[in-house]
Design a protein around this motif. Sequence first.
Motif, PDB file in Angstrom:
ATOM      1  N   ARG A 137       0.835  -1.192   0.000  1.00 51.79           N
ATOM      2  CA  ARG A 137       0.000   0.000   0.000  1.00 51.79           C
ATOM      3  C   ARG A 137       0.871   1.244   0.000  1.00 51.79           C
ATOM      4  NH1 ARG A 137      -3.854   2.755  -1.640  1.00 51.79           N
ATOM      5  NH2 ARG A 137      -5.474   3.537  -0.241  1.00 51.79           N
ATOM      6  N   ALA A 145      -3.090   8.301   1.431  1.00 51.61           N
ATOM      7  CA  ALA A 145      -4.276   7.473   1.206  1.00 51.61           C
ATOM      8  C   ALA A 145      -5.530   8.089   1.797  1.00 51.61           C
ATOM      9  CB  ALA A 145      -4.057   6.076   1.797  1.00 51.61           C
ATOM     10  N   ALA A 152      -3.514   7.710  -7.432  1.00 54.16           N
ATOM     11  CA  ALA A 152      -3.165   6.714  -6.416  1.00 54.16           C
ATOM     12  C   ALA A 152      -3.815   5.366  -6.698  1.00 54.16           C
ATOM     13  CB  ALA A 152      -3.578   7.206  -5.034  1.00 54.16           C
ATOM     14  N   SER A 156      -4.014   0.451  -6.437  1.00 54.96           N
ATOM     15  CA  SER A 156      -5.107  -0.496  -6.242  1.00 54.96           C
ATOM     16  C   SER A 156      -5.303  -1.394  -7.451  1.00 54.96           C
ATOM     17  CB  SER A 156      -6.400   0.274  -5.959  1.00 54.96           C
ATOM     18  OG  SER A 156      -6.295   1.014  -4.759  1.00 54.96           O
ATOM     19  N   ASN A 204      -2.063   3.733   6.637  1.00 51.62           N
ATOM     20  CA  ASN A 204      -2.225   4.153   5.234  1.00 51.62           C
ATOM     21  C   ASN A 204      -3.564   3.727   4.643  1.00 51.62           C
ATOM     22  OD1 ASN A 204       0.364   5.371   5.176  1.00 51.62           O
ATOM     23  ND2 ASN A 204       1.291   3.373   4.823  1.00 51.62           N
ATOM     24  N   LEU A 206      -7.676   4.609   3.686  1.00 52.75           N
ATOM     25  CA  LEU A 206      -8.655   5.653   3.455  1.00 52.75           C
ATOM     26  C   LEU A 206      -9.589   5.667   4.660  1.00 52.75           C
ATOM     27  CD1 LEU A 206     -10.002   7.719   1.458  1.00 52.75           C
ATOM     28  CD2 LEU A 206     -11.504   5.830   0.795  1.00 52.75           C
TER      29      LEU A 206
END
Length: 307
Positions: A137, A145, A152, A156, A204, A206
């Motif tokens: 990550r 994040a 970014a 993912s 890190n 969301l």
Amino acid sequence: MNGEFIPADQGVISVRTHAFAYGTGCFEGIRGYWNEEDQQVYLFRAREHYERLLRSCKTLQISIPYTADQLVEISTELVRRNGQKEDVYLRPVAYKDAQIIGVRLHEVSDAFLLTAEPMGNYVEIGGLRCGVSSWRRIDDNAIPARAKICGAYVNSAFAKSEAMQNGFDEAIMLTNEGHVSEGSAENIFLVVNGELITPAPSENILLGITRDTVIQLAQREFGMITRERQIDRTELYVADEIFLCGTGAQIAPVIEVDHRLIGDGKTGPVGQKLQDLYFDVVRGKRPEYRDQWCTPVHSSVNAASLD
């Protein structure tokens, strides 16, 4: 798009757009749920999503001429204009629209667009098979994040494709230190000894709106506390239950990680209870949460002046 309601096929950007070349934009995903009995679409926690979008904009030095409340009004107006009486997904994007060459954030013009389209389940909600990704990550000091930054999500995409091409449904990503962070686009919860455990903001992740919803519902409805802490990879293998959550994923139980069954390999009781409750809440079937979190679309509110 930039202050006007227009047909989607007219919502185009130049191939020279800064955000297209360099990923200099940020976005949100907001779900609207159709309630047949009420004949209503409810946008779930729209204001919180737009507050987060504005925080992401601040991180990227993007300025858009709307408050969170105005963005909610624009969203309800868009769904009404589309005549959508179904489950929908809204994608607001704030981005650098200058047609220049040069990687920077300052002194680059900004723009805003919002789309609304029908959407069902993003991932399987009946039991996911996950693999721990070899892709780590991104770190807060690389690409933060806590902001939903367009570029970014390449991170993912690497993890998601690796997982699916290896036969899994979804990826679980680790930090550079080897601790559990999140899925490719979802927060993660473990159930251990009757408690919920989820990675702390320092891992890190969301700071998910659905993550916050789960924490609140678990406490208020079931008396379950949530511990935010570092989680080691092998804790995944011995957890009683695991589930992923997010606006797209909703609440999606995990039944296998790295070919190891979680619990008995079926959706566990905590995940099932939270999933059932969550779907009642987002569709406006629980009045105490409807008034707090659900914004009705098909009403007399008129946001047409905002265009």
